[in-house]
Write a protein that holds these residues in place. Sequence first.
Motif, PDB file in Angstrom:
ATOM      1  N   PHE A 272      -5.262  -0.787   2.783  1.00  0.00           N
ATOM      2  CA  PHE A 272      -6.341   0.544   3.071  1.00  0.00           C
ATOM      3  C   PHE A 272      -7.444   0.301   2.465  1.00  0.00           C
ATOM      4  CE2 PHE A 272      -3.858   1.209  -0.844  1.00  0.00           C
ATOM      5  CZ  PHE A 272      -4.998   1.434  -1.880  1.00  0.00           C
ATOM      6  N   ASP A 273      -8.468   0.925   2.725  1.00  0.00           N
ATOM      7  CA  ASP A 273     -10.036   0.902   2.216  1.00  0.00           C
ATOM      8  C   ASP A 273     -10.468   2.142   1.914  1.00  0.00           C
ATOM      9  OD1 ASP A 273     -12.409  -0.421   1.778  1.00  0.00           O
ATOM     10  OD2 ASP A 273     -12.630  -1.231   3.828  1.00  0.00           O
ATOM     11  N   THR A 274     -11.422   2.108   1.382  1.00  0.00           N
ATOM     12  CA  THR A 274     -12.200   3.477   0.729  1.00  0.00           C
ATOM     13  C   THR A 274     -12.318   4.314   2.062  1.00  0.00           C
ATOM     14  OG1 THR A 274     -14.371   2.318   0.755  1.00  0.00           O
ATOM     15  CG2 THR A 274     -13.110   2.321  -1.147  1.00  0.00           C
ATOM     16  N   GLY A 275     -12.073   5.368   1.819  1.00  0.00           N
ATOM     17  CA  GLY A 275     -12.547   6.498   3.025  1.00  0.00           C
ATOM     18  C   GLY A 275     -11.044   6.838   3.988  1.00  0.00           C
ATOM     19  N   ASP A 276     -10.225   5.934   3.790  1.00  0.00           N
ATOM     20  CA  ASP A 276      -8.904   5.852   4.515  1.00  0.00           C
ATOM     21  C   ASP A 276      -8.005   6.976   3.957  1.00  0.00           C
ATOM     22  OD1 ASP A 276      -9.694   3.994   6.025  1.00  0.00           O
ATOM     23  OD2 ASP A 276      -8.399   2.487   5.433  1.00  0.00           O
ATOM     24  N   THR A 277      -7.120   7.504   4.802  1.00  0.00           N
ATOM     25  CA  THR A 277      -6.254   8.544   4.477  1.00  0.00           C
ATOM     26  C   THR A 277      -4.981   7.962   4.234  1.00  0.00           C
ATOM     27  OG1 THR A 277      -7.447  10.137   5.729  1.00  0.00           O
ATOM     28  CG2 THR A 277      -5.326  10.830   4.945  1.00  0.00           C
ATOM     29  N   VAL A 278      -4.329   8.219   3.202  1.00  0.00           N
ATOM     30  CA  VAL A 278      -3.144   7.440   2.862  1.00  0.00           C
ATOM     31  C   VAL A 278      -2.012   8.247   2.186  1.00  0.00           C
ATOM     32  CG1 VAL A 278      -4.405   5.093   2.520  1.00  0.00           C
ATOM     33  CG2 VAL A 278      -3.994   6.470   0.435  1.00  0.00           C
ATOM     34  N   ARG A 279      -0.779   7.865   2.341  1.00  0.00           N
ATOM     35  CA  ARG A 279       0.209   8.344   1.437  1.00  0.00           C
ATOM     36  C   ARG A 279       1.014   7.366   0.702  1.00  0.00           C
ATOM     37  NH1 ARG A 279       1.956  10.763   5.692  1.00  0.00           N
ATOM     38  NH2 ARG A 279       3.832   9.247   6.460  1.00  0.00           N
ATOM     39  N   VAL A 280       0.699   7.331  -0.644  1.00  0.00           N
ATOM     40  CA  VAL A 280       1.362   6.410  -1.252  1.00  0.00           C
ATOM     41  C   VAL A 280       1.873   7.093  -2.838  1.00  0.00           C
ATOM     42  CG1 VAL A 280      -0.708   5.770  -2.517  1.00  0.00           C
ATOM     43  CG2 VAL A 280       1.099   3.943  -2.336  1.00  0.00           C
ATOM     44  N   ALA A 281       3.040   6.847  -3.291  1.00  0.00           N
ATOM     45  CA  ALA A 281       3.433   7.033  -4.605  1.00  0.00           C
ATOM     46  C   ALA A 281       3.449   8.485  -4.484  1.00  0.00           C
ATOM     47  CB  ALA A 281       2.632   6.465  -5.760  1.00  0.00           C
ATOM     48  N   GLY A 282       3.981   8.959  -3.482  1.00  0.00           N
ATOM     49  CA  GLY A 282       4.158  10.790  -3.285  1.00  0.00           C
ATOM     50  C   GLY A 282       2.874  11.554  -3.490  1.00  0.00           C
ATOM     51  N   SER A 284      -0.687  12.115  -1.060  1.00  0.00           N
ATOM     52  CA  SER A 284      -1.344  12.043   0.171  1.00  0.00           C
ATOM     53  C   SER A 284      -2.903  12.498   0.157  1.00  0.00           C
ATOM     54  CB  SER A 284      -0.626  12.658   1.377  1.00  0.00           C
ATOM     55  OG  SER A 284       0.608  12.309   1.534  1.00  0.00           O
ATOM     56  N   GLY A 285      -3.531  11.801   0.652  1.00  0.00           N
ATOM     57  CA  GLY A 285      -5.205  11.984   0.448  1.00  0.00           C
ATOM     58  C   GLY A 285      -5.846  10.871   0.899  1.00  0.00           C
ATOM     59  N   GLN A 286      -7.186  11.039   0.826  1.00  0.00           N
ATOM     60  CA  GLN A 286      -8.227  10.136   1.126  1.00  0.00           C
ATOM     61  C   GLN A 286      -8.738   9.168  -0.130  1.00  0.00           C
ATOM     62  OE1 GLN A 286     -12.250  11.465   2.083  1.00  0.00           O
ATOM     63  NE2 GLN A 286     -12.051  10.331   3.981  1.00  0.00           N
ATOM     64  N   VAL A 287      -8.795   8.008   0.123  1.00  0.00           N
ATOM     65  CA  VAL A 287      -9.237   6.828  -1.083  1.00  0.00           C
ATOM     66  C   VAL A 287     -10.601   7.087  -1.477  1.00  0.00           C
ATOM     67  CG1 VAL A 287      -9.216   4.484  -1.715  1.00  0.00           C
ATOM     68  CG2 VAL A 287      -7.213   5.380  -0.113  1.00  0.00           C
ATOM     69  N   ASP A 288     -10.992   7.421  -2.513  1.00  0.00           N
ATOM     70  CA  ASP A 288     -12.173   7.699  -2.970  1.00  0.00           C
ATOM     71  C   ASP A 288     -12.947   6.323  -3.286  1.00  0.00           C
ATOM     72  OD1 ASP A 288     -12.801  10.394  -2.341  1.00  0.00           O
ATOM     73  OD2 ASP A 288     -12.988  11.074  -4.173  1.00  0.00           O
ATOM     74  N   GLU A 289     -12.023   5.678  -4.355  1.00  0.00           N
ATOM     75  CA  GLU A 289     -12.532   4.601  -5.126  1.00  0.00           C
ATOM     76  C   GLU A 289     -11.548   3.734  -5.362  1.00  0.00           C
ATOM     77  OE1 GLU A 289     -15.538   3.057  -8.812  1.00  0.00           O
ATOM     78  OE2 GLU A 289     -15.337   5.388  -8.089  1.00  0.00           O
ATOM     79  N   MET A 290     -11.814   2.528  -5.600  1.00  0.00           N
ATOM     80  CA  MET A 290     -10.716   1.450  -6.103  1.00  0.00           C
ATOM     81  C   MET A 290     -11.148   0.525  -6.816  1.00  0.00           C
ATOM     82  SD  MET A 290      -7.867  -0.734  -4.076  1.00  0.00           S
ATOM     83  CE  MET A 290      -6.786  -1.941  -4.872  1.00  0.00           C
ATOM     84  N   SER A 291     -10.681   0.342  -8.065  1.00  0.00           N
ATOM     85  CA  SER A 291     -11.250  -0.774  -8.845  1.00  0.00           C
ATOM     86  C   SER A 291      -9.976  -1.872  -9.029  1.00  0.00           C
ATOM     87  CB  SER A 291     -11.655  -0.241 -10.345  1.00  0.00           C
ATOM     88  OG  SER A 291     -10.357   0.090 -10.970  1.00  0.00           O
ATOM     89  N   VAL A 292     -10.063  -2.881  -9.705  1.00  0.00           N
ATOM     90  CA  VAL A 292      -9.107  -3.845 -10.099  1.00  0.00           C
ATOM     91  C   VAL A 292      -8.022  -3.271 -10.800  1.00  0.00           C
ATOM     92  CG1 VAL A 292     -10.814  -5.834  -9.900  1.00  0.00           C
ATOM     93  CG2 VAL A 292     -10.515  -4.803 -11.920  1.00  0.00           C
ATOM     94  N   VAL A 293      -7.994  -2.021 -11.634  1.00  0.00           N
ATOM     95  CA  VAL A 293      -7.077  -1.518 -12.247  1.00  0.00           C
ATOM     96  C   VAL A 293      -6.304  -0.415 -11.706  1.00  0.00           C
ATOM     97  CG1 VAL A 293      -6.515  -0.692 -14.356  1.00  0.00           C
ATOM     98  CG2 VAL A 293      -8.187  -2.257 -14.350  1.00  0.00           C
TER      99      VAL A 293
END
Length: 427
Positions: A272-282, A284-293
């Motif tokens: 997935f990438d930033t801005g995508d709508t995902v469902r993970v670990a229970g 659901s929502g939009q990915v705002d930001e992702m770091s290496v942690v």
Amino acid sequence: MRIACLFYYLIAGLLLSLAALNPTPTLAQGSPDSYLTQLRNPYLTREDLQVLVKPLSEAELGQVAEIWRGYLQSNLEQMAQTGLASNQGANSTQEQRGALLDAQRSLELKYRDALAEWREKGADAAALRPHELYLKSALKSTLRSFNPLELIRSLERWLFSPDGGIQVLYSLIGFCVAAWALFLWAGFSTRLAERALAKISTVSRILKKFLLKMVYWVTFVLGGLILLSFLGVNITPFFAIFGGVSFILGFALQQTIGNLASGLMMMILKPFDTGDTVRVAGVSGQVDEMSVVSAQIRTFDNQIVTIPNSIIWGDVITNVSASETRRVDLLFSISYSDSAAQAIQVLEDLVSKNEKCLQVPAPQIFVGELGESSVNIYCRPWVKREDYWEVFWGLTGAAKECFDAEGISIPFPQRDIHIKSEQAKRS
């Protein structure tokens, strides 16, 4: 290109010819005593001293330290004599005491440089310890021998001295200019990397952001180390400290390192990438930001949920935004007494009139299940990804109104219960 190479060889040949005609005289091999004689000059500048002590061995540096301790001790004795004379009523000139204080400060710095070089060449701690203690005591004796007014005047002379405050000011200005240039160079390198990554369409936005940060900080750190080395700072201890700290952090932050590895895997494989709508670990929502942690997911009710990367990578990842089109799955239940063909016709009309429903792929509307108390009709039109919820809610509301207008009932679950009386059982 050939002309440039020919010109280069001609210049090189001319320089070699001149060198052959004017050979460089060989340096006379002086004895160690003659070399140490240069270091016995009490008026030797600090810069010359730093150059002359470089080739010396550990034993020779011990002799140099003794020489400059003697000079420092001699100057301290003169300061003590002037102080004693002043206590006995004799008037010592202000210029004489100021000159002794300036000489004391210069001798302390040269003595300190000799000890630093001796320590770097592997001086024995037991042999070095008396010199360090004497240097500290000399500083205390200097502060006690002069009154505050004389120390302030000495400081003023040092501030306006070309070898003192002015040199420090020039060094500070040079450091600020170099640091400013380093910031500019780090930003310029980041922009170059950004342009290069923009040409690669397969790299995710998350990985691009991470790589740009890495380029900036690696450029900044390496440039900072080069700058410190030019300023005369020994950067070797920095690498030793970095190695020790990384070894300790490797054990203390094992879970964080796992998150780092998972984050790098997701950046490379980009589920997935930033801005995508995902469902993970229970969640659901939009990915705002992702770091290496960790990753930050904004839920549909505007909550920010931070999930460690190791949990995301170890769970099932559903990327709702991966495809340009999506299928809307709708289920409508009608009564057994109503016509299923009529209900299907109503739904087909609704789908065909809705401009956001795609004709390719074609929508599917069919009787999919005969339930306990209803006939279940499935309606599956295809829409663009961004129109999913609008079509889902719009068709649901429109189907309810059309079913009511056509007299098609939507039953609720019901069950027939037969009760037998006691009299019926006896008969």
